[in-house]
Design a protein around this motif. Structure first.
Motif, PDB file in Angstrom:
ATOM      1  N   GLY A 109       0.803  -1.211   0.000  1.00 43.33           N
ATOM      2  CA  GLY A 109       0.000   0.000   0.000  1.00 43.33           C
ATOM      3  C   GLY A 109       0.839   1.265   0.000  1.00 43.33           C
ATOM      4  N   SER A 110       0.154   2.396   0.140  1.00 45.14           N
ATOM      5  CA  SER A 110       0.809   3.693  -0.034  1.00 45.14           C
ATOM      6  C   SER A 110       1.669   4.121   1.146  1.00 45.14           C
ATOM      7  CB  SER A 110      -0.242   4.777  -0.312  1.00 45.14           C
ATOM      8  OG  SER A 110      -1.173   4.845   0.750  1.00 45.14           O
TER       9      SER A 110
ATOM     10  N   CYS B 292       3.978   6.676  -0.638  1.00 42.11           N
ATOM     11  CA  CYS B 292       3.870   6.505  -2.082  1.00 42.11           C
ATOM     12  C   CYS B 292       2.552   7.082  -2.592  1.00 42.11           C
ATOM     13  CB  CYS B 292       3.935   5.017  -2.459  1.00 42.11           C
ATOM     14  SG  CYS B 292       5.407   4.162  -1.899  1.00 42.11           S
ATOM     15  N   GLY B 293       2.580   7.618  -3.802  1.00 43.46           N
ATOM     16  CA  GLY B 293       1.357   8.096  -4.432  1.00 43.46           C
ATOM     17  C   GLY B 293       0.991   9.510  -4.021  1.00 43.46           C
TER      18      GLY B 293
ATOM     19  N   VAL C 267       1.633  11.462  -0.213  1.00 38.56           N
ATOM     20  CA  VAL C 267       2.666  12.503  -0.258  1.00 38.56           C
ATOM     21  C   VAL C 267       2.071  13.880   0.003  1.00 38.56           C
ATOM     22  CG1 VAL C 267       4.329  13.657  -1.749  1.00 38.56           C
ATOM     23  CG2 VAL C 267       4.177  11.171  -1.773  1.00 38.56           C
ATOM     24  N   LYS C 268       0.909  14.154  -0.579  1.00 40.01           N
ATOM     25  CA  LYS C 268       0.241  15.452  -0.357  1.00 40.01           C
ATOM     26  C   LYS C 268      -0.140  15.627   1.106  1.00 40.01           C
ATOM     27  CE  LYS C 268      -3.940  18.074  -1.553  1.00 40.01           C
ATOM     28  NZ  LYS C 268      -4.473  18.074  -0.162  1.00 40.01           N
TER      29      LYS C 268
ATOM     30  N   ALA D 141      -1.397  16.833  -9.149  1.00 41.36           N
ATOM     31  CA  ALA D 141      -0.548  15.682  -8.832  1.00 41.36           C
ATOM     32  C   ALA D 141       0.870  15.833  -9.371  1.00 41.36           C
ATOM     33  CB  ALA D 141      -1.173  14.399  -9.386  1.00 41.36           C
ATOM     34  N   LEU D 142       1.118  16.906 -10.096  1.00 40.05           N
ATOM     35  CA  LEU D 142       2.464  17.152 -10.617  1.00 40.05           C
ATOM     36  C   LEU D 142       3.342  17.701  -9.493  1.00 40.05           C
ATOM     37  CD1 LEU D 142       4.285  17.238 -13.159  1.00 40.05           C
ATOM     38  CD2 LEU D 142       3.563  19.598 -13.441  1.00 40.05           C
ATOM     39  N   MET D 143       4.285  16.886  -9.031  1.00 40.89           N
ATOM     40  CA  MET D 143       5.145  17.290  -7.914  1.00 40.89           C
ATOM     41  C   MET D 143       6.608  17.109  -8.272  1.00 40.89           C
ATOM     42  SD  MET D 143       3.228  15.957  -4.483  1.00 40.89           S
ATOM     43  CE  MET D 143       1.652  16.649  -4.007  1.00 40.89           C
TER      44      MET D 143
END
Length: 438
Positions: free
Chosen positions: A62-63, A78-79, A83-84, A370-372
């Motif tokens: 998982g994340s 992850c993902g 992360v956000k 989602a662009l990081m």
């Protein structure tokens, strides 16, 4: 007797493993593979493929999951959602940066990359403010970027359409933009000192991303005393600091406190202003390490992204043709990559090159949160605007002047990110630059 000893040894091993497993589970950390004593979850990391191994564990656990680098637990996020939530929604709690053993031997808490607490806040605030005052990421710096973009076009044109490796030429151009802000002037591409500086940058990333460098991050106590090429990482960083120190000494001879010419001047002036304070982050070591951090981060990352962009355009000539058409009309397109982009919740085809991720139904640019590519929250890259401007101007200028081809067929495997270490560098390739008639 021998059988009895073996049986006792097996029972002891089982007991120790059971105790370790029980202790591990009592830590109440996110799920993950069960670690082994001393080596942790090292067996789950494929040699030379740290990032790919972490991505595979994302699918399995998982994340949010836990790994053990030796006895040290590491929680992996992850993902986009995870992360956000950490970097943006809880930026205060996640604003610190854990030590990176392979680099900490050199940095020792100085600079902007690996420092924390008040030293990091003050260093970052001063650095961002000072760089902006010299045009960093602003319209006023465009002419310097355009100058280097034209230089790289001139260098490409010298190939007369014959295949060549663009790596070194791209690095020289990107580094010169940053050098003009930090040192106050650019270098000639044939300058031996400049070549040595870029060699430091390239070697640092290559060694840090190597299997040796990754092992040093996972098992620092062991690798500190183990011979190998990873031992050169700190040495290379110190040699780079010596290069910077020579420039600092030269600047001191002509320094005018009332009129700073560049970043080093500004730091030296601040250093002099605060020399009587019992504690200040403005000291010579912090100046040298911060400058080294800026050169490393601002050179290799942008040049690598630009090299990847050109490689992808070799693979997809139809996209290159569309970009030529867009450039001829003046429309801006920013192709950027990041591991967060592999989240299938945010991107329809996260493992494929697909410009439609960032285009609306009319073919116009569409923002995607989602662009990081430059991280997020308090640790967002201070050079984000500068890097975007460099990538756009360099890529556009190259495509305005040339059609790019390659003597070899570029495959999907060729443009797939290698994800071996700290930097996802493209394969070595050769391109031909055929002059365009506009």
């Amino acid at each position: 007797m021998e059988i009895t000893c073996i049986s006792i040894l097996i029972l002891v091993c089982i007991f120790l493993y059971s105790c370790w497993d029980t202790l591990y589970r009592r830590r109440n950390l996110p799920p993950g593979p069960t670690p082994l004593p001393l080596i942790g979850t090292l067996l789950h990391i494929r040699r030379g493929e740290l990032v790919n191994s972490l991505m595979k564990l994302w699918d399995q656990y998982g994340s949010v999951y836990t790994l053990y680098f030796g006895p040290r637990p590491v929680v992996v996020l992850c993902g986009y959602d995870a992360v956000k939530e950490a970097l943006i929604d809880h930026d205060e709690e996640f604003g610190a940066r854990c030590p990176l053993p392979v680099l900490e031997r050199f940095a020792k808490g100085y600079g902007i990359t690996l420092s924390n607490g008040e030293r990091w806040k003050l260093t970052r605030s001063f650095t961002v403010k000072t760089l902006k005052s010299f045009g960093f990421g602003k319209k006023s710096i465009e002419w310097k970027i355009q100058t280097e973009a034209q230089c790289i076009v001139d260098e490409f044109r010298k190939s007369n359409g014959q295949p060549f490796d663009p790596h070194k030429k791209i690095m020289e151009a990107i580094a010169n933009v940053l050098c003009s802000i930090i040192f106050g002037d650019r270098f000639e591409y044939k300058d031996e000192r400049f070549a040595k500086l870029l060699e430091f940058v390239d070697d640092s990333f290559q060694l840090t991303s190597s299997t040796w460098g990754q092992l040093h991050s996972i098992l620092p106590i062991l690798m500190d005393h183990f011979p190998g090429p990873h031992q050169r990482i700190a040495q290379i960083a110190e040699e780079m600091v010596e290069f910077i120190y020579e420039r600092v000494k030269a600047n001191l001879e002509t320094l005018d406190p009332s009129s700073p010419r560049h970043f080093i001047d500004s730091f030296l002036i601040k250093l002099d202003e605060e020399k009587s304070k019992p504690y200040t982050i403005f000291n010579l070591r912090n100046l040298l390490v911060t400058t080294q951090n800026l050169i490393i981060a601002g050179t290799e990352t942008v040049s690598t992204t630009l090299r990847y962009g050109l490689l992808i355009l070799l693979k997809y000539p139809d996209v290159q043709a569309k970009l030529h058409e867009e450039i001829d009309q003046g429309t801006e397109i920013y192709p950027l990559l990041c591991t967060v982009h592999r989240d299938p919740k945010q991107f329809s085809s996260p493992w494929k090159f697909n410009p439609n991720h960032f285009l609306d139904e009319s073919g116009n640019f569409k923002k995607n949160d989602a662009l990081m590519a430059f991280s997020a929250g308090k640790r967002i890259c201070p050079g984000k605007n500068m890097a975007c401007m460099e990538l756009f101007i360099f890529l556009t200028t190259i495509l305005q002047n040339f059609k790019l081809t390659s003597p070899t067929e570029i495959t999907d495997a060729d443009i797939a990110p290698r994800m071996k270490g700290f930097l996802n560098a493209p394969i070595t390739y050769k391109l031909s630059c055929l002059p365009r008639q506009i």
